[in-house]
Design an enzyme around this catalytic site. Structure first.
Site, PDB file in Angstrom:
ATOM      1  N   HIS A 205      69.349  57.956   0.782  1.00 20.47           N
ATOM      2  CA  HIS A 205      69.823  56.702   0.168  1.00 20.47           C
ATOM      3  C   HIS A 205      70.755  56.937  -1.012  1.00 20.47           C
ATOM      4  CE1 HIS A 205      66.499  54.212   2.219  1.00 20.47           C
ATOM      5  NE2 HIS A 205      67.672  53.760   2.635  1.00 20.47           N
ATOM      6  N   HIS A 305      74.659  53.713  12.131  1.00 26.98           N
ATOM      7  CA  HIS A 305      73.685  53.072  11.255  1.00 26.98           C
ATOM      8  C   HIS A 305      73.374  51.690  11.804  1.00 26.98           C
ATOM      9  CE1 HIS A 305      72.704  50.539   7.655  1.00 26.98           C
ATOM     10  NE2 HIS A 305      71.966  51.584   7.357  1.00 26.98           N
TER      11      HIS A 305
END
Length: 396
Positions: A205, A305
């Site tokens: 992240h 993604h």
């Protein structure tokens, strides 16, 4: 160019006559959708989910449509893409990327319906019979090795052959020594639980400063991970190549970029081994195909993604079938309430061996069930992944 030309003959879908948006609330996040109508009575849909700005993206999508789409022929995808991107002059950043992506999906849905073929037939056809997916979102519980291990086993038992998770809690820049140990213990517990034959991907992240990222390369090496995703902030993209050279496993990333222009430095610096464009963020079918081709020239693989709804999973499967350098596709579908699937009749299911097969219905094969949307309005939930307990995904 950059204005709608109604003098050219329209294709079999007709011309765009109306655009509307819808929002669906869930316990995790709000999902956003666009539906585009034509004067031939067809409608096409796309996903415009933004992690925290769905209402704003819906408003932007409708504004963009009013300025750049009404009267257009949905078969003119390249011109429409350019008009939506360039026509507002200041582009639009992340929200503009999401709006453009969903509208591009809807154009392809309209084309497929008008021609009576699945969308993947319009985007390169199929170079595989199915798309392999990996599970994310399965670890929404206490950050405890036994809890994560049990949830990992449950997920593998559903047929998934690959999992991804973020073990790092609220980590930012650095990890305190106790937090570092805990994070590594979580990875160790999950790897032991799922065994050596299941792929395990670790999500960063974009959390860490370079020294911590380098330390994590050493700590993660014993667990045979398939990739380390976004270990560094993208404000430090020039350091990705340095980190990649030190890693014993692939480095992945790219979900933060919304088109080939934003990806330009990633490619120029050879920042990653695997790019992760999002079909609902990076420009839809029209742009992601280009990104995949550029990645191929750099010897990079593509793992889209997809922290979105089952519609984006279906969209991504259509795209992935025609991407030669596809690796695997992300899905959060297992995290979602049953009514989400009721709201999106026709989405492609994940099989019991962790794959999604060839679509057969014209277009995307999905419609929006308005009555389900009416029963589940937006919740406006927010969870901060730099706040302790974010992985429970129960913030409001």
């Amino acid at each position: 160019m950059l204005t709608v030309d109604t003098t050219r003959p329209a294709g079999p879908a007709g011309r765009i006559s109306r655009v509307e948006t819808l929002q669906l609330g869930t316990a995790w996040r709000d999902f956003g959708y666009v539906r585009v109508h034509t004067d031939e009575g067809l409608s096409g849909i796309g996903e415009i989910t933004h992690p925290y700005r769905v209402a704003e993206v819906c408003a932007l999508t409708e504004s963009l449509a009013g300025r750049h789409l009404l009267g257009a022929d949905p078969f003119d995808t390249e011109e429409i893409w350019l008009r939506l991107y360039q026509g507002d002059f200041l582009r639009g950043g992340d929200m503009g990327g999401v709006a453009l992506s969903g509208l591009d999906q809807a154009m392809h849905d309209l084309m497929g319906k008008a021609l009576g073929v699945p969308v993947y037939r319009l985007t390169g056809g199929a170079c595989r019979d199915r798309v392999r997916v990996y599970a994310n979102g399965w670890y929404n519980g206490e950050r405890d090795p036994d809890v994560f291990a049990a949830k990992a086993r449950e997920t593998v038992a559903k047929g998934y052959s690959a999992l991804k998770f973020d073990p790092f809690g609220p980590g930012l820049h650095e990890l305190e020594r106790a937090e570092l140990r805990r994070s590594v213990e979580l990875v160790a517990a999950v790897r032991e639980a799922i065994g050596p034959d299941i792929d395990l991907f670790i999500e960063g992240h974009a959390r860490f400063a370079m020294p911590t990222a380098v330390r994590l390369l050493r700590e993660l090496e014993p667990f045979d991970i398939g990739w380390f995703e976004e270990p560094l902030p993208w404000t430090h993209i020039e350091r990705y190549a340095e980190l990649r050279r030190r890693a014993a496993f692939p480095i992945s990333g790219g979900e933060h970029f919304h088109n080939r222009y934003e990806y330009k430095q990633l490619f120029a610096t050879e920042a990653v081994d695997i790019i992760q464009p999002d079909l609902s963020m990076a420009g839809g079918f029209t742009e992601v195909r280009k990104l995949a081709a550029i990645a191929d020239t750099h010897g990079m693989l593509v793992a889209p993604h997809n922290s979105n709804s089952p519609l984006c999973t279906t969209v991504s499967v259509h795209a992935g079938l025609g991407i030669p350098n596809l690796k695997i596709l992300e899905t959060f579908d297992g995290l979602l309430e049953p009514y989400v699937f009721d709201a999106l009749p026709g989405v492609l299911p994940v099989s019991d061996d962790g794959h999604v097969g060839l679509p057969t219905a014209p277009g995307l094969g999905v419609e929006l069930a308005d009555e389900v949307f009416a029963e589940h309005p937006p919740t406006h939930r927010f969870w901060n992944m730099f706040e302790d307990g974010w992985e429970k995904r129960d913030r409001k």
